[in-house]
Motif scaffolding. Structure first.
Motif, mmCIF file in Angstrom:
data_model
loop_
_atom_site.group_PDB
_atom_site.id
_atom_site.type_symbol
_atom_site.label_atom_id
_atom_site.label_comp_id
_atom_site.label_asym_id
_atom_site.label_seq_id
_atom_site.Cartn_x
_atom_site.Cartn_y
_atom_site.Cartn_z
ATOM 1 N N LEU A 46 -1.874 -68.828 121.772
ATOM 2 C CA LEU A 46 -2.678 -67.408 122.179
ATOM 3 C C LEU A 46 -3.615 -67.562 123.194
ATOM 4 C CD1 LEU A 46 -2.826 -66.064 118.320
ATOM 5 C CD2 LEU A 46 -1.115 -65.326 119.958
ATOM 6 N N ALA A 47 -4.340 -68.532 123.147
ATOM 7 C CA ALA A 47 -5.172 -69.110 124.238
ATOM 8 C C ALA A 47 -4.588 -69.157 125.655
ATOM 9 C CB ALA A 47 -6.073 -70.248 123.982
ATOM 10 N N ALA A 48 -3.441 -69.778 125.632
ATOM 11 C CA ALA A 48 -2.815 -70.249 126.786
ATOM 12 C C ALA A 48 -2.135 -68.813 127.255
ATOM 13 C CB ALA A 48 -1.711 -70.960 126.519
ATOM 14 N N LEU A 49 -1.826 -67.767 126.348
ATOM 15 C CA LEU A 49 -1.363 -66.459 126.987
ATOM 16 C C LEU A 49 -2.454 -65.917 127.777
ATOM 17 C CD1 LEU A 49 0.513 -65.169 124.025
ATOM 18 C CD2 LEU A 49 1.330 -65.466 126.150
ATOM 19 N N GLN A 50 -3.735 -65.944 127.447
ATOM 20 C CA GLN A 50 -4.804 -65.205 128.000
ATOM 21 C C GLN A 50 -5.379 -66.188 129.198
ATOM 22 O OE1 GLN A 50 -7.769 -64.431 125.300
ATOM 23 N NE2 GLN A 50 -9.345 -63.098 126.856
ATOM 24 N N ALA A 51 -5.477 -67.291 129.023
ATOM 25 C CA ALA A 51 -6.158 -68.252 130.095
ATOM 26 C C ALA A 51 -5.147 -68.283 131.195
ATOM 27 C CB ALA A 51 -6.347 -69.606 129.615
ATOM 28 N N SER A 52 -3.835 -68.220 131.077
ATOM 29 C CA SER A 52 -2.752 -68.358 132.169
ATOM 30 C C SER A 52 -2.520 -66.902 132.994
ATOM 31 C CB SER A 52 -1.450 -68.894 131.523
ATOM 32 O OG SER A 52 -0.988 -67.675 130.863
ATOM 33 N N GLY A 53 -3.147 -65.958 132.460
ATOM 34 C CA GLY A 53 -3.111 -64.618 132.909
ATOM 35 C C GLY A 53 -1.748 -64.155 132.649
ATOM 36 N N SER A 54 -1.088 -64.497 131.572
ATOM 37 C CA SER A 54 0.199 -63.773 131.090
ATOM 38 C C SER A 54 -0.150 -62.582 130.203
ATOM 39 C CB SER A 54 0.934 -64.857 130.575
ATOM 40 O OG SER A 54 1.207 -65.931 131.149
ATOM 41 N N THR A 236 9.167 -83.832 131.547
ATOM 42 C CA THR A 236 8.086 -84.123 132.567
ATOM 43 C C THR A 236 7.916 -82.925 133.377
ATOM 44 O OG1 THR A 236 9.995 -84.346 134.373
ATOM 45 C CG2 THR A 236 9.528 -86.335 132.855
ATOM 46 N N ALA A 237 6.913 -82.921 134.400
ATOM 47 C CA ALA A 237 6.111 -81.768 134.864
ATOM 48 C C ALA A 237 7.476 -81.303 136.212
ATOM 49 C CB ALA A 237 5.071 -82.199 135.907
ATOM 50 N N ARG A 238 8.387 -82.317 136.293
ATOM 51 C CA ARG A 238 9.415 -81.912 137.499
ATOM 52 C C ARG A 238 10.358 -81.255 136.318
ATOM 53 N NH1 ARG A 238 13.036 -86.114 140.885
ATOM 54 N NH2 ARG A 238 14.393 -84.645 141.600
ATOM 55 N N ASP A 239 10.739 -81.387 135.150
ATOM 56 C CA ASP A 239 11.554 -80.612 134.233
ATOM 57 C C ASP A 239 10.933 -79.283 134.209
ATOM 58 O OD1 ASP A 239 13.377 -82.915 133.736
ATOM 59 O OD2 ASP A 239 12.070 -83.702 132.439
ATOM 60 N N TRP A 240 9.688 -79.310 133.822
ATOM 61 C CA TRP A 240 9.116 -77.836 133.784
ATOM 62 C C TRP A 240 9.371 -77.017 134.923
ATOM 63 C CZ3 TRP A 240 8.118 -75.799 129.426
ATOM 64 C CH2 TRP A 240 8.102 -76.427 128.190
ATOM 65 N N ASP A 241 9.105 -77.358 136.045
ATOM 66 C CA ASP A 241 9.506 -77.026 137.270
ATOM 67 C C ASP A 241 10.681 -76.255 137.408
ATOM 68 O OD1 ASP A 241 6.616 -77.329 138.271
ATOM 69 O OD2 ASP A 241 7.074 -78.960 139.513
ATOM 70 N N PHE A 242 11.710 -77.202 137.199
ATOM 71 C CA PHE A 242 13.314 -76.615 137.371
ATOM 72 C C PHE A 242 13.466 -75.687 136.113
ATOM 73 C CE2 PHE A 242 17.295 -76.899 135.649
ATOM 74 C CZ PHE A 242 18.099 -76.377 136.788
ATOM 75 N N PHE A 243 12.832 -75.887 134.931
ATOM 76 C CA PHE A 243 12.943 -74.766 134.037
ATOM 77 C C PHE A 243 12.337 -73.460 134.526
ATOM 78 C CE2 PHE A 243 10.281 -72.462 131.031
ATOM 79 C CZ PHE A 243 11.416 -71.511 130.311
ATOM 80 N N TYR A 244 11.306 -73.397 135.193
ATOM 81 C CA TYR A 244 10.559 -72.413 135.519
ATOM 82 C C TYR A 244 11.587 -71.690 136.654
ATOM 83 C CZ TYR A 244 7.022 -68.759 136.057
ATOM 84 O OH TYR A 244 6.403 -67.644 135.950
ATOM 85 N N ARG A 245 12.190 -72.346 137.476
ATOM 86 C CA ARG A 245 12.897 -71.738 138.507
ATOM 87 C C ARG A 245 14.051 -71.048 137.829
ATOM 88 N NH1 ARG A 245 15.394 -75.873 142.066
ATOM 89 N NH2 ARG A 245 16.373 -74.208 143.014
ATOM 90 N N THR A 261 3.332 -66.900 133.116
ATOM 91 C CA THR A 261 3.183 -67.813 134.384
ATOM 92 C C THR A 261 3.644 -69.112 134.311
ATOM 93 O OG1 THR A 261 1.108 -68.245 133.750
ATOM 94 C CG2 THR A 261 1.320 -65.985 134.675
ATOM 95 N N ARG A 262 3.613 -69.773 135.759
ATOM 96 C CA ARG A 262 3.991 -71.127 135.389
ATOM 97 C C ARG A 262 2.877 -71.928 134.660
ATOM 98 N NH1 ARG A 262 4.601 -75.545 134.433
ATOM 99 N NH2 ARG A 262 5.561 -77.279 135.592
ATOM 100 N N ASP A 263 1.534 -71.114 134.928
ATOM 101 C CA ASP A 263 0.253 -71.998 134.420
ATOM 102 C C ASP A 263 0.445 -72.174 132.933
ATOM 103 O OD1 ASP A 263 -2.258 -73.272 134.510
ATOM 104 O OD2 ASP A 263 -2.777 -71.313 133.509
#
Length: 409
Positions: A46-54, A236-245, A261-263
């Motif tokens: 829940l904190a991430a939803l708010q802090a990430s701007g989602s 990995t961060a690369r895996d997360w980047d691909f997932f977000y694409r 958001t990606r954040d």
């Protein structure tokens, strides 16, 4: 904004527009004491939803954190969102808003107690006991009334929330989702048991369903697609980047920006890595699609013991950069189900809507939300509508249950 106010003894009310980091341990301990503690109600999520701007005022989700305290101990808690629209909720009240508008009345802003963008049933009103839960709900209704809000909505609630809603006089609304259970149906002289592997799962299905799944999986394999399953720190961060694409592509194909958001996912990788499993589809050594599920295990239970295995999995997001026949079914159902069987997961929840899920042995279950409307005439009209709608949902569930995908006899 931070405020506290006296409440009917023995509780003190605190309301804040930011989830205090100092309360994280108390919040999560209270969550783990509930009957349906999903990872989407954890403090970090829940904190991430708010802090990430989602989920923030700019996207139409203004969070307020309500907590009830007694002698310095947290007894009940929830997050309430003020909303100028009904997007990202999956319990549709557009017709109610239209009816208000036709009569020259404002429906928005309204109050919603839910997990943004997440149609997953679970406890919404965290509480030590039934008395604290009912006190929290009555506090929410009184607060919404005092703020002259049109309505309060609790979405995808747990049974204890439903009971509190009944006692507080809220109206109930039912829907249908499709969930899979890790169990071979009992046969003559044999009790229900967990499934051994995917072939064991297929053996429980009728011939036509079993044949269809094998054909769909073969098409993906014949296209040269292979999968990697990654959990937690393995992603990995690369895996997360691909997932977000992939995630962005799914929304773009429907002409919408992504809710998250990606954040947000960066924060998930940092603060809740153990709650995620990523399936990456590859062809010719290149990733072409992915799906992401969540699992229910928390680092520490209410009793302080670690959970050895996740008990529930939740299908969440998917996307593909290339089109392959039946890839969606493989990524979103067959790979997660095989993983759930291998890891002893008891249930896989497939998300909102979709009768096609029954062919994959996800069976219909009833979901419930609760609603309070301030305007007496509209409340009466909606109550009559919900009574008729509930009858329709009951008939629909009965009809679905006659279409079992399992082998007979």
């Amino acid at each position: 904004m931070h405020s506290s106010a006296p409440l009917t003894a023995p509780y003190d009310l605190r309301v804040s527009d930011a989830l205090p980091a100092a309360d994280a341990a108390a919040w999560d301990a209270l969550l783990q004491a509930q009957s349906q503690p999903t990872p989407f109600m954890r403090h970090a999520y829940l904190a991430a939803l708010q802090a990430s701007g989602s989920a923030v005022p700019a996207t139409g989700w203004t969070p307020l954190w309500f907590t009830l305290w007694q002698g310095g101990a947290l007894h009940a808690a929830c997050v309430l969102y003020l909303k100028p629209h009904s997007r990202g909720e999956y319990v549709f009240d557009w017709a109610w808003a239209d009816a208000y508008a036709r009569h020259g009345l404002p429906y928005y802003p309204k109050a919603v107690v839910a997990v943004p963008f997440t149609p997953v049933p679970g406890t919404r009103l965290l509480a030590r006991d039934a008395a604290a839960r009912l006190a929290l709900l009555r506090t929410l209704v009184d607060w919404c009334d005092a703020q002259a809000l049109s309505s309060l909505h609790l979405l995808f609630t747990a049974p204890e929330d439903v009971q509190a809603a009944r006692e507080a006089g809220l109206m109930l609304r039912h829907g249908v989702q499709f969930h899979w259970n890790n169990a071979a149906p009992p046969s003559a002289g044999t009790a229900e048991r967990p499934l051994r592997d995917f072939d064991d799962f297929l053996a429980t299905l009728s011939h036509d369903k079993r044949k269809k799944i094998r054909q769909e999986r073969r098409r993906v394999a014949d296209a040269g697609v292979h999968f990697r399953a990654l959990r937690g720190a393995e992603i990995t961060a690369r895996d997360w980047d691909f997932f977000y694409r992939c995630y962005e592509r799914t929304y773009a194909e429907h002409g919408n920006p992504p809710y998250l958001t990606r954040d947000f996912f960066t924060r998930m990788a940092t603060h809740m890595p153990e709650a995620w499993v990523l399936f990456v589809a590859e062809r010719g050594g290149r990733p072409i699609a992915s799906s992401l599920i969540a699992v229910s295990a928390c680092p520490v239970s209410a009793a302080g013991s670690k959970h050895p295995q996740p008990l529930v999995a939740y299908g969440r997001y998917w996307g593909a950069l290339e089109r392959v026949d039946c890839l969606h079914f493989e990524a979103c159902y067959y790979q997660p189900l095989a993983w759930c069987i291998a890891h002893g997961v008891q249930r896989f929840e497939g998300g909102a809507q979709g009768e096609h899920k029954m062919a994959r042995a996800l069976l219909p279950v009833q979901t419930t939300s609760a609603h309070w409307l301030a305007h007496p005439a509209f409340a009466e009209a909606v109550d009559r509508f919900l009574e008729r709608e509930s009858e329709g949902v009951a008939h629909y569930l009965d009809e679905l249950h006659t279409r079992s995908p399992f082998r007979q006899g």
